[in-house]
Design a protein around this motif. Structure first.
Motif, PDB file in Angstrom:
ATOM      1  N   ARG A 182      -4.261  17.379 -10.017  1.00 48.77           N
ATOM      2  CA  ARG A 182      -4.088  15.938  -9.814  1.00 48.77           C
ATOM      3  C   ARG A 182      -2.996  15.485 -10.772  1.00 48.77           C
ATOM      4  N   PHE A 183      -1.776  15.947 -10.486  1.00 46.76           N
ATOM      5  CA  PHE A 183      -0.658  15.634 -11.359  1.00 46.76           C
ATOM      6  C   PHE A 183       0.224  14.618 -10.655  1.00 46.76           C
ATOM      7  N   PHE A 184       0.528  13.518 -11.366  1.00 42.24           N
ATOM      8  CA  PHE A 184       1.185  12.381 -10.726  1.00 42.24           C
ATOM      9  C   PHE A 184       2.541  12.090 -11.353  1.00 42.24           C
ATOM     10  N   VAL A 185       3.475  11.755 -10.480  1.00 46.05           N
ATOM     11  CA  VAL A 185       4.836  11.424 -10.884  1.00 46.05           C
ATOM     12  C   VAL A 185       5.205  10.084 -10.249  1.00 46.05           C
ATOM     13  N   SER A 186       6.479   9.818 -10.110  1.00 45.66           N
ATOM     14  CA  SER A 186       6.949   8.575  -9.503  1.00 45.66           C
ATOM     15  C   SER A 186       7.201   8.790  -8.012  1.00 45.66           C
ATOM     16  N   PRO A 187       7.342   7.713  -7.243  1.00 48.22           N
ATOM     17  CA  PRO A 187       7.563   7.869  -5.797  1.00 48.22           C
ATOM     18  C   PRO A 187       8.937   8.393  -5.429  1.00 48.22           C
ATOM     19  N   THR A 188       9.910   8.335  -6.359  1.00 44.94           N
ATOM     20  CA  THR A 188      11.259   8.833  -6.090  1.00 44.94           C
ATOM     21  C   THR A 188      11.777   9.592  -7.312  1.00 44.94           C
ATOM     22  N   CYS A 189      12.947  10.223  -7.135  1.00 44.48           N
ATOM     23  CA  CYS A 189      13.337  11.292  -8.051  1.00 44.48           C
ATOM     24  C   CYS A 189      13.848  10.851  -9.413  1.00 44.48           C
ATOM     25  N   ALA A 190      14.828   9.955  -9.504  1.00 41.86           N
ATOM     26  CA  ALA A 190      15.357   9.587 -10.815  1.00 41.86           C
ATOM     27  C   ALA A 190      14.277   9.018 -11.732  1.00 41.86           C
ATOM     28  N   PRO A 191      13.387   8.142 -11.236  1.00 41.13           N
ATOM     29  CA  PRO A 191      12.322   7.655 -12.109  1.00 41.13           C
ATOM     30  C   PRO A 191      11.454   8.769 -12.696  1.00 41.13           C
ATOM     31  N   THR A 192      11.078   9.742 -11.881  1.00 47.68           N
ATOM     32  CA  THR A 192      10.291  10.867 -12.392  1.00 47.68           C
ATOM     33  C   THR A 192      11.043  11.591 -13.502  1.00 47.68           C
ATOM     34  N   ARG A 193      12.321  11.823 -13.311  1.00 56.16           N
ATOM     35  CA  ARG A 193      13.106  12.565 -14.293  1.00 56.16           C
ATOM     36  C   ARG A 193      13.221  11.798 -15.605  1.00 56.16           C
ATOM     37  N   ALA A 194      13.310  10.479 -15.511  1.00 55.87           N
ATOM     38  CA  ALA A 194      13.358   9.672 -16.731  1.00 55.87           C
ATOM     39  C   ALA A 194      12.064   9.794 -17.519  1.00 55.87           C
ATOM     40  N   ALA A 195      10.931   9.762 -16.823  1.00 59.18           N
ATOM     41  CA  ALA A 195       9.636   9.874 -17.503  1.00 59.18           C
ATOM     42  C   ALA A 195       9.436  11.264 -18.090  1.00 59.18           C
ATOM     43  N   LEU A 196       9.834  12.296 -17.362  1.00 55.24           N
ATOM     44  CA  LEU A 196       9.726  13.660 -17.879  1.00 55.24           C
ATOM     45  C   LEU A 196      10.556  13.838 -19.137  1.00 55.24           C
ATOM     46  N   MET A 197      11.733  13.262 -19.139  1.00 51.66           N
ATOM     47  CA  MET A 197      12.677  13.504 -20.226  1.00 51.66           C
ATOM     48  C   MET A 197      12.388  12.674 -21.466  1.00 51.66           C
ATOM     49  N   GLY A 257      -3.978  16.410   3.637  1.00 51.01           N
ATOM     50  CA  GLY A 257      -4.925  15.337   3.934  1.00 51.01           C
ATOM     51  C   GLY A 257      -4.654  14.029   3.221  1.00 51.01           C
ATOM     52  N   MET A 258      -3.537  13.931   2.519  1.00 50.04           N
ATOM     53  CA  MET A 258      -3.247  12.727   1.747  1.00 50.04           C
ATOM     54  C   MET A 258      -2.466  11.709   2.568  1.00 50.04           C
ATOM     55  N   LYS A 259      -2.592  10.463   2.166  1.00 50.41           N
ATOM     56  CA  LYS A 259      -1.809   9.383   2.744  1.00 50.41           C
ATOM     57  C   LYS A 259      -0.548   9.186   1.912  1.00 50.41           C
ATOM     58  N   GLY A 260       0.591   8.978   2.601  1.00 53.27           N
ATOM     59  CA  GLY A 260       1.815   8.643   1.894  1.00 53.27           C
ATOM     60  C   GLY A 260       2.732   9.832   1.666  1.00 53.27           C
ATOM     61  N   SER A 261       4.020   9.538   1.514  1.00 48.77           N
ATOM     62  CA  SER A 261       5.035  10.556   1.256  1.00 48.77           C
ATOM     63  C   SER A 261       6.032   9.973   0.270  1.00 48.77           C
ATOM     64  N   LYS A 262       7.154  10.624   0.095  1.00 51.73           N
ATOM     65  CA  LYS A 262       8.181  10.128  -0.817  1.00 51.73           C
ATOM     66  C   LYS A 262       8.438   8.645  -0.576  1.00 51.73           C
ATOM     67  N   GLY A 263       8.502   7.881  -1.664  1.00 54.14           N
ATOM     68  CA  GLY A 263       8.767   6.457  -1.550  1.00 54.14           C
ATOM     69  C   GLY A 263       7.536   5.609  -1.369  1.00 54.14           C
ATOM     70  N   SER A 264       6.363   6.212  -1.477  1.00 51.65           N
ATOM     71  CA  SER A 264       5.105   5.489  -1.298  1.00 51.65           C
ATOM     72  C   SER A 264       4.291   5.541  -2.583  1.00 51.65           C
ATOM     73  N   PRO A 265       3.577   4.442  -2.928  1.00 47.35           N
ATOM     74  CA  PRO A 265       2.702   4.479  -4.101  1.00 47.35           C
ATOM     75  C   PRO A 265       1.331   5.070  -3.808  1.00 47.35           C
ATOM     76  N   ASP A 266       1.116   5.537  -2.560  1.00 47.45           N
ATOM     77  CA  ASP A 266      -0.147   6.188  -2.216  1.00 47.45           C
ATOM     78  C   ASP A 266      -0.180   7.603  -2.796  1.00 47.45           C
ATOM     79  N   GLU A 267      -1.344   8.244  -2.679  1.00 47.20           N
ATOM     80  CA  GLU A 267      -1.561   9.556  -3.290  1.00 47.20           C
ATOM     81  C   GLU A 267      -0.500  10.567  -2.867  1.00 47.20           C
ATOM     82  N   GLY A 268      -0.195  10.607  -1.575  1.00 47.29           N
ATOM     83  CA  GLY A 268       0.767  11.585  -1.085  1.00 47.29           C
ATOM     84  C   GLY A 268       2.190  11.338  -1.532  1.00 47.29           C
ATOM     85  N   GLY A 269       2.477  10.148  -2.034  1.00 50.12           N
ATOM     86  CA  GLY A 269       3.818   9.850  -2.518  1.00 50.12           C
ATOM     87  C   GLY A 269       4.062  10.255  -3.948  1.00 50.12           C
ATOM     88  N   VAL A 270       2.961  10.478  -4.708  1.00 50.21           N
ATOM     89  CA  VAL A 270       3.121  10.692  -6.150  1.00 50.21           C
ATOM     90  C   VAL A 270       2.368  11.903  -6.691  1.00 50.21           C
TER      91      VAL A 270
END
Length: 610
Positions: free
Chosen positions: A63-78, A279-292
């Motif tokens: 259950r590892f969570f990131v951001s819905p899109t790429c640059a935001p995730t990279r900023a948090a990781l870094m 089985g998750m809802k959501g994909s890239k760009g979504s704040p749902d489970e499947g997006g993050v």
């Protein structure tokens, strides 16, 4: 008593021994590959034996969570900070730049005696002081922008034989992009091992991000199974990553450093093509489970438990403090993080912390709009059991697919999470309001290249359209239509401004053009020649105008600028119909020295010879 030089030598030897005792770190980060895009997670179409094998040998944070899109995730990781606090609330539009002054993971590792290298994707700024070489990386081998072929990348770049940027400039390569990144990373790693230097290797592929261009011949097997495009190519790109990962892991063993190397495999957001989404809802760009929710495997043989699957939530902000602790690297005194140090839990010394809320906001509000207007749009809050999405609440233990809204039945939980969210939003709002500004006129970096990828909205009328300027393909299409009589009338004006910081007052040369100088002669002749008209440069409250000669391909202005924040916009008139503005997609600014003039002096490039 030992002399000072002798004592210094002993201390240095002791510190060197301490450094060499630390584990190497290898992070493999893929782009737009979701949790379900791994065969170990049940995908019926993919075969990812290397990822699956690494998962078996690692602890999987399930259950590892990131951001819905790429640059935001990279900023948090870094940085170990939420992306909004780190200055990143978008993937372009001037809001994907990593805030200067925030300590980074690479800087911490560098300060701890590690050699640091980045290969592949950075996507946190292409101008000083936001580039990877400005933020702690010794070795640089990256494409521009958020992907190969985006506006800051080498003009005309592609997935085969790409031009890749080192500190020294762009270099030619041979082969498919993912193969190239893994190959160069392996060569660099071998050099560090030979020199007996601990390394921090950040290997971030642009694949399987769009455009979906796989290695030649790799997508046919998926098409034969009945999968259509672009899914067949998307999966072929993932399997190619897996093949490269297998070879890299074999190399660790061959070099004899497998047991002293921490390996992390993860991805940056939910799947772009969630044909199978576990089985998750959501994909890239979504704040749902499947997006993050993404795969996250961390392996350190004999130290971190192999085969463990952790259901307790973890997040991108945890990576920096956790790796620093595992490597016994000190974080700067000024570092204030949003993440947790999970090292003790990973080493089996403590339980994983379960009592916290994780906050997601899609960001991406329009340009200079006030962010507080978007507080209630595109957000979610996740704790161990619940996910609140707007005014919907889901029990993720009973309902992982988010099918039943239980907001009313569990109003107390919903209120708690909404309250947590409100406190969090208020805490990041001041940072969100402050733009990150590329610096011009620095002694250490006198020349700055800017592109439309980082445009903020234009201040001009008849220049309202910014759609697609982050992509070379879209710019090429726009300029192609602009020269065609039959399509010119349909084009909306397009321009934007850059928010900059002039470190020093002085005399600056500003070159403005429609294509970068690296563009081929053929592209320049076809797309970048200007019609007669007027060029404009506005810096703060000052605007200059000058006549454009027929056939010019760039306009140069010498201008005295004051130190401090500047909003700079450069555009051309006379190129589009109905007085619509056409922004300079590429601008180069260089400080030439002290102030020279009280008024601007203008230079117009002569029309090139046919």
């Amino acid at each position: 008593m030992l002399g000072i030089s002798r004592r210094v030598a002993i201390v240095n030897l002791f510190l060197s021994a301490m450094v060499l005792a630390g584990p190497n770190v290898l992070v493999v980060l893929t782009d737009d590959q979701g949790y379900g895009d791994v065969s170990a997670h049940g995908n019926p179409h993919l075969k990812t034996p290397a990822m699956d094998g690494l998962r078996r040998e690692a602890t999987a944070m399930d259950r590892f969570f990131v951001s819905p899109t790429c640059a935001p995730t990279r900023a948090a990781l870094m940085t170990g900070r939420h992306e909004f606090a780190a200055g990143v609330s978008h993937t372009n539009s001037g809001r994907s730049l990593l805030r200067p002054g925030l300590p980074t993971l690479a800087e911490a590792m560098q300060g701890g005696g590690y050699e640091t290298g980045i290969f592949g994707k950075w996507h946190l700024g292409d101008s000083f002081p936001c580039r990877p070489e400005d933020r702690g990386f010794d070795e640089i081998f990256v494409h521009g922008g958020g992907g190969i072929g985006q506006t800051p990348d080498f003009w005309g770049n592609g997935y085969f034989d790409p031009m890749i940027r080192r500190k020294s400039g762009w270099v030619a390569t041979e082969g498919y992009c993912t193969d190239v990144f893994f190959s160069e990373a392996t060569i660099w790693m071998e050099k560090q091992v030979a020199a007996k230097k601990p390394f921090f290797l950040w290997l971030a592929t642009n694949a399987p991000h769009a455009p979906f261009v796989p290695p030649k011949g790799k997508a046919e097997a998926f098409r034969e199974k009945g999968l259509e495009e672009p899914l067949a190519s998307f999966y072929a790109m993932i399997e190619n990553i897996d093949e490269n990962l297998e070879e890299l892991l074999k190399k660790l063993k061959a070099l004899g450093i497998e047991e002293e190397t921490i390996v992390i495999f993860m991805t940056d957001n939910g799947s772009k093509l969630p044909q199978f989404n576990a089985g998750m809802k959501g994909s890239k760009g979504s704040p749902d489970e499947g997006g993050v929710r993404v795969p996250f495997f961390i392996r350190w043989p004999e130290k971190i438990n192999a085969g463990a699957v952790i259901k307790t939530p973890g997040a991108h902000v945890d990576v920096m403090p956790t790796l620093a602790s595992l490597c016994e690297v000190s974080l700067p005194d000024e570092w204030v993080g949003d993440g947790l140090d999970l090292s003790s839990a990973l080493l089996g010394e403590k339980e994983f912390p379960s009592t916290r809320s994780l906050f997601t906001h899609l960001g991406r509000w329009p340009g200079d709009e006030r962010p507080e207007r978007f507080r209630t749009k595109g957000f979610s809050v996740r704790d161990e059991r619940w996910r609140l999405v707007g005014l919907e609440l889901f029990d993720m233990q009973k309902d992982p697919g988010q099918e039943v809204n239980v907001f009313e039945e569990h109003a107390a939980e919903a209120t708690r999470l909404l309250t947590d969210y409100g406190r969090w939003w208020d805490s990041v709002l001041p940072a969100v309001r402050q733009p990150v500004r590329p610096v011009i006129g620095s002694d250490g970096n006198s020349k700055t290249e800017l592109t439309a990828h980082d445009w903020w909205p234009s201040r001009e009328t008849n220049a309202e359209n910014q759609n697609g300027v982050w992509s070379q393909k879209n710019i090429r299409s726009f300029l192609d239509k602009a020269r065609m009589a039959g399509t010119r009338n349909a084009l909306a004006g397009t321009s934007g401004h850059w928010k900059l910081l002039a470190e020093q007052a002085g005399n600056y040369r500003i070159r403005m053009s429609l294509l970068p100088r690296q563009a081929s002669k053929e592209d320049v002749a076809l797309l970048a020649k200007l019609r007669p008209g007027t060029a404009h440069v506005r810096a703060g409250q000052e605007e200059v105008q000058l006549k454009i000669l027929e056939g010019a391909t760039e306009v140069t202005v010498l201008l005295d600028l004051d130190a401090g924040p500047i909003e700079l916009e450069a555009w051309f008139e006379g190129q589009l119909l109905k007085n619509r503005k056409l922004g300079a997609f590429f601008v180069e600014i260089e400080r030439l020295g002290e102030r020279k003039r009280s008024k601007a002096e203008f230079l117009i490039e002569e029309a090139p010879e046919e």
